[in-house]
Design a protein around this motif. Structure first.
Motif, short mmCIF file in Angstrom:
data_model
loop_
_atom_site.label_atom_id
_atom_site.label_comp_id
_atom_site.label_asym_id
_atom_site.label_seq_id
_atom_site.Cartn_x
_atom_site.Cartn_y
_atom_site.Cartn_z
N HIS B 138 7.41 14.93 49.55
CA HIS B 138 6.07 14.49 49.23
C HIS B 138 5.57 13.46 50.24
O HIS B 138 4.45 13.52 50.70
CB HIS B 138 6.07 13.93 47.81
CG HIS B 138 4.92 13.07 47.48
ND1 HIS B 138 3.63 13.53 47.51
CD2 HIS B 138 4.85 11.77 47.10
CE1 HIS B 138 2.82 12.54 47.16
NE2 HIS B 138 3.53 11.47 46.91
N ARG B 139 6.44 12.52 50.61
CA ARG B 139 5.90 11.39 51.39
C ARG B 139 7.01 10.72 52.18
O ARG B 139 7.18 11.01 53.35
CB ARG B 139 5.25 10.41 50.42
CG ARG B 139 4.55 9.27 51.08
CD ARG B 139 3.76 8.48 50.05
NE ARG B 139 4.62 7.77 49.10
CZ ARG B 139 4.22 7.28 47.92
NH1 ARG B 139 2.98 7.42 47.53
NH2 ARG B 139 5.07 6.65 47.13
N ALA B 140 7.73 9.83 51.54
CA ALA B 140 8.72 9.02 52.24
C ALA B 140 10.09 9.30 51.66
O ALA B 140 10.23 9.90 50.60
CB ALA B 140 8.37 7.54 52.10
N GLY B 141 11.13 8.83 52.37
CA GLY B 141 12.47 8.90 51.80
C GLY B 141 13.44 9.72 52.63
O GLY B 141 13.05 10.54 53.46
N VAL B 142 14.72 9.50 52.36
CA VAL B 142 15.81 10.24 52.99
C VAL B 142 15.97 11.56 52.25
O VAL B 142 15.87 11.60 51.01
CB VAL B 142 17.12 9.43 52.90
CG1 VAL B 142 18.29 10.21 53.51
CG2 VAL B 142 16.96 8.07 53.58
N ALA B 143 16.22 12.64 52.96
CA ALA B 143 16.48 13.93 52.30
C ALA B 143 17.73 13.78 51.41
O ALA B 143 18.72 13.16 51.83
CB ALA B 143 16.69 15.02 53.35
N PRO B 144 17.69 14.32 50.18
CA PRO B 144 18.79 14.09 49.22
C PRO B 144 20.16 14.48 49.75
O PRO B 144 21.16 13.89 49.36
CB PRO B 144 18.40 14.97 48.03
CG PRO B 144 16.96 15.25 48.17
CD PRO B 144 16.62 15.17 49.61
N ASP B 145 20.21 15.47 50.64
CA ASP B 145 21.51 15.96 51.09
C ASP B 145 21.90 15.46 52.47
O ASP B 145 22.85 15.96 53.06
CB ASP B 145 21.51 17.50 51.04
CG ASP B 145 21.30 17.97 49.61
OD1 ASP B 145 22.06 17.52 48.73
OD2 ASP B 145 20.34 18.72 49.36
N ASP B 146 21.16 14.48 52.97
CA ASP B 146 21.51 13.93 54.29
C ASP B 146 22.54 12.81 54.09
O ASP B 146 22.24 11.62 54.23
CB ASP B 146 20.25 13.41 54.98
CG ASP B 146 20.47 13.12 56.46
OD1 ASP B 146 21.66 13.00 56.86
OD2 ASP B 146 19.48 13.00 57.20
N ALA B 147 23.77 13.24 53.75
CA ALA B 147 24.83 12.28 53.41
C ALA B 147 25.11 11.34 54.58
O ALA B 147 25.43 10.16 54.38
CB ALA B 147 26.09 13.03 52.99
N ALA B 148 24.99 11.86 55.80
CA ALA B 148 25.31 11.03 56.96
C ALA B 148 24.31 9.88 57.09
O ALA B 148 24.69 8.72 57.32
CB ALA B 148 25.28 11.90 58.23
N LEU B 149 23.02 10.18 56.90
CA LEU B 149 22.01 9.12 57.01
C LEU B 149 22.14 8.13 55.85
O LEU B 149 22.04 6.91 56.04
CB LEU B 149 20.60 9.73 57.06
CG LEU B 149 19.43 8.75 57.16
CD1 LEU B 149 19.61 7.78 58.33
CD2 LEU B 149 18.11 9.50 57.29
N LEU B 150 22.41 8.66 54.66
CA LEU B 150 22.59 7.77 53.51
C LEU B 150 23.74 6.79 53.76
O LEU B 150 23.61 5.58 53.53
CB LEU B 150 22.88 8.60 52.24
CG LEU B 150 21.69 9.35 51.66
CD1 LEU B 150 22.16 10.40 50.65
CD2 LEU B 150 20.70 8.38 51.02
N ALA B 151 24.84 7.31 54.28
CA ALA B 151 26.00 6.44 54.53
C ALA B 151 25.71 5.46 55.66
O ALA B 151 26.13 4.30 55.61
CB ALA B 151 27.23 7.29 54.86
N ALA B 152 24.95 5.92 56.66
CA ALA B 152 24.63 5.02 57.77
C ALA B 152 23.75 3.86 57.29
O ALA B 152 23.95 2.70 57.66
CB ALA B 152 23.92 5.80 58.88
N ILE B 153 22.76 4.17 56.43
CA ILE B 153 21.90 3.11 55.90
C ILE B 153 22.73 2.16 55.03
O ILE B 153 22.65 0.93 55.16
CB ILE B 153 20.73 3.72 55.09
CG1 ILE B 153 19.77 4.46 56.03
CG2 ILE B 153 20.01 2.65 54.29
CD1 ILE B 153 18.70 5.27 55.31
N ALA B 154 23.56 2.75 54.16
CA ALA B 154 24.39 1.91 53.28
C ALA B 154 25.32 1.02 54.11
O ALA B 154 25.52 -0.15 53.78
CB ALA B 154 25.20 2.81 52.34
N GLY B 155 25.86 1.58 55.18
CA GLY B 155 26.74 0.80 56.05
C GLY B 155 26.01 -0.38 56.67
O GLY B 155 26.53 -1.50 56.71
N ARG B 156 24.78 -0.15 57.15
CA ARG B 156 24.01 -1.24 57.74
C ARG B 156 23.70 -2.33 56.72
O ARG B 156 23.59 -3.50 57.05
CB ARG B 156 22.69 -0.73 58.33
CG ARG B 156 22.79 0.27 59.44
CD ARG B 156 23.66 -0.20 60.60
NE ARG B 156 23.39 0.58 61.80
CZ ARG B 156 23.80 1.84 62.02
NH1 ARG B 156 24.49 2.47 61.09
NH2 ARG B 156 23.51 2.44 63.15
#
Lengths: 372, 372
Positions: B138-156
């Protein structure tokens, strides 16, 4: 304070551009030999109003009684309330009048004239009134050649109010782009009000004031013979609708909304900013113009527009659909969005951040909204 | 004060309808066994907020830091600021945090995570953060299945902030009328955030909060397994867009704009009122729906709508073009206009006139706007 330190979204005002817009309209009015009665509904700011009235002794125009209250408190005395009067506002009008305001009203019907006159008799007040004329079949007003209705309204006002004259607003000019068509609307305003004034005078009623105006028609009027005063408001800031009509250049627009890039839609090449419709307004006044500016144009660009807006999010994209090079707009980048409609965008904010040059904020000027 | 004595335009709030809307949503959330975190962006009123949070200990949601300031001052402590954070707002966030607010932020990029973490390290603060998930493109956000990006953000975030979980806003549901399609969007919200949370947990990051919401999806969700909290705002007032989606009945709409007939266009059979877009907003959210309500529907009618609006004038006409019997609507008649979009219409006003029954105004509740 530096512009870069501002919390966004925030309304910016380039005071130098505002002064240039005021000077241009003042020169046009002086060339015609008419009085300017600035409309303060666009700015709703005492500081801006003071810049607009400089050199003009003819009073001001407002669109709400809240504006009348605020500008009266700031020292303005001669105020035209240019929306057809409703009976539930007469007590407020009387209160301002008793405190010393000369608050003129407008109306376009026998029923409204009777209500104002009856109120005046009951309260021992003779409220000044202009009859609204429908010069371009745009919205409200008496047809210019309906001499019988004009005389009937004037007759009802005679005992209990004071007929001051006639007025019109050539709002149809907003749908008539280009100098030629707008000049034709200006002539409709002029000739319609002058004919109505002559009809009233022939019927034995005084009609000293003939009042016309809109920013487009005031800009391109060729002849204002018989007109006493012109009411304009948007000219002080200008906007994308005016630029689309040919009334100003995009570079003349004096207000913008500072927005910050808060995200990217990498797949689509879009920027997500923190200026949604709450900051920009929902106005889509350029939608029917040859160049649709979306919810606003990014200042300094030709093709970056706000293609969609949610409450606190704006999507900025290329108007032709080309993906943006997102690396040029990292998160935190500040953009300035030019408004479709200055009145609507400014109304979403409670202050102007007055720019001094490109990077410094020299002052905060409060602005207000509301009605009662 | 009687409604009939009110100066118009003015924003009315039917408190009984508001309470019924709140009770209905509360019951839906209790049935699902999830916590409601009311979104206060629609109301921007302490009195309304108090009615929304009753029985819910889970904090509130806001769309601006001005809302966070105002509601914190009113005693609210646990506040989610649900717009992607911009660096220029972090000083304001820190100030509220140091005064005792638990102010959670959202973001969806490595760049934003690095900015928040660096700020946290520099200021000695561990700001709570949710990662925004794009559940419906719809607008903003990480794709639900982009585990690599989710982990990278969480790591930062790990060093300098506190990862609290994931959130999404199923705004696409506004374009999906009917219970079936909205329920499908609700499942996109649920399944997307739950998958993202599981990806984070699998990568060793804590993810206690799974937060979803929009009024349509909350109304029609069939399963909220794995969801901790739901954020909704419009439900408190409802509006014509919600009615057009099938989320509520027109009769549930709790706010309206009181307008007065100030003139007639006799030739066309139109009413001219003193409620223009300044009072109604420019929102045309029903334009793309099966029933276009113009700038608003006259309460108590099926076919009287505001067909066009200027700044302080609204034109009321029959939606099918049949001329109105103007004698039924003399000058001075008060109409109540139901809003297309409650958030947009309410934002044009600085107070609610709270109705007690059909004719008395029991209270004035202030509301605020603005950002910084």
């Amino acid at each position: 304070m530096r512009l870069a330190d501002l919390e966004t979204p925030a309304l910016l005002l380039d005071a130098a551009k505002m002064r240039a817009n005021i000077a241009r309209m003042n020169a046009t009015m002086r060339r015609h030999g008419v009085t300017l009665r600035p409309h303060l509904k666009t700015a709703k700011s005492v500081e801006v109003a003071c810049a607009m009235v400089e050199g003009w002794p003819g009073g001001v125009t407002v669109s709400t009684l809240r504006e009348a209250d605020q500008f009266f408190a700031a020292g303005f005395r001669d105020i035209l309330y240019a929306v057809g009067i409703a009976p539930n506002k007469l007590a407020h009008v009387a209160e301002l009048t008793r405190r010393g305001a000369t608050l003129s009203l407008i109306l376009d019907s026998i029923a409204a004239a009777e209500a104002v006159a009856a109120f005046g008799r009951a309260e021992g007040l003779k409220l000044p009134v202009l009859i609204e004329i429908d010069s371009d079949r745009h919205r409200a007003g008496v047809a210019p050649d309906d001499a019988a209705l004009l005389a009937a309204i004037a007759g009802r006002l005679a005992d209990g109010a004071e007929l001051r004259g006639v007025m019109t607003h050539g709002g149809g000019s907003y749908d008539a782009p280009g100098e030629e068509r707008i000049a034709a609307h200006a002539e409709l305003e002029r000739s319609g009000t002058v004919r109505a004034a002559e009809a009233l005078r022939s019927a034995g009623f005084p009609c000293p004031v003939v009042s016309v105006g809109s920013t487009p028609t005031a800009t391109f009027a060729r002849d204002l013979s018989g007109v006493a005063e012109v009411r304009v408001g948007v000219y002080v800031f200008q906007d994308l609708v005016m630029a689309g009509l040919g009334v100003c250049a995009v570079d003349d627009i004096a207000i913008s909304v500072a927005a910050t890039v808060i995200g990217h839609q990498a797949e689509r090449g879009w920027l997500i900013t923190d200026a949604g419709w709450m900051a920009l307004s929902r106005d889509r006044g350029t939608q029917a113009q040859p160049v649709d500016q979306g919810y606003g144009l990014v200042s300094g660009t030709e093709d970056l527009i706000v293609i969609s807006a949610n409450q606190e999010h704006g999507i900025v994209a290329d108007r032709h659909g080309r993906p943006l090079d997102l690396a040029r707009f990292p998160i935190g980048t500040m953009l300035r969005i030019l408004p479709n409609h200055a009145c609507a965008t400014a109304a979403q904010h409670d202050r102007y951040h007055v720019l001094d040059g490109d990077d410094a904020i020299a002052a905060l000027w409060p602005r207000f909204g509301g009605w009662a």
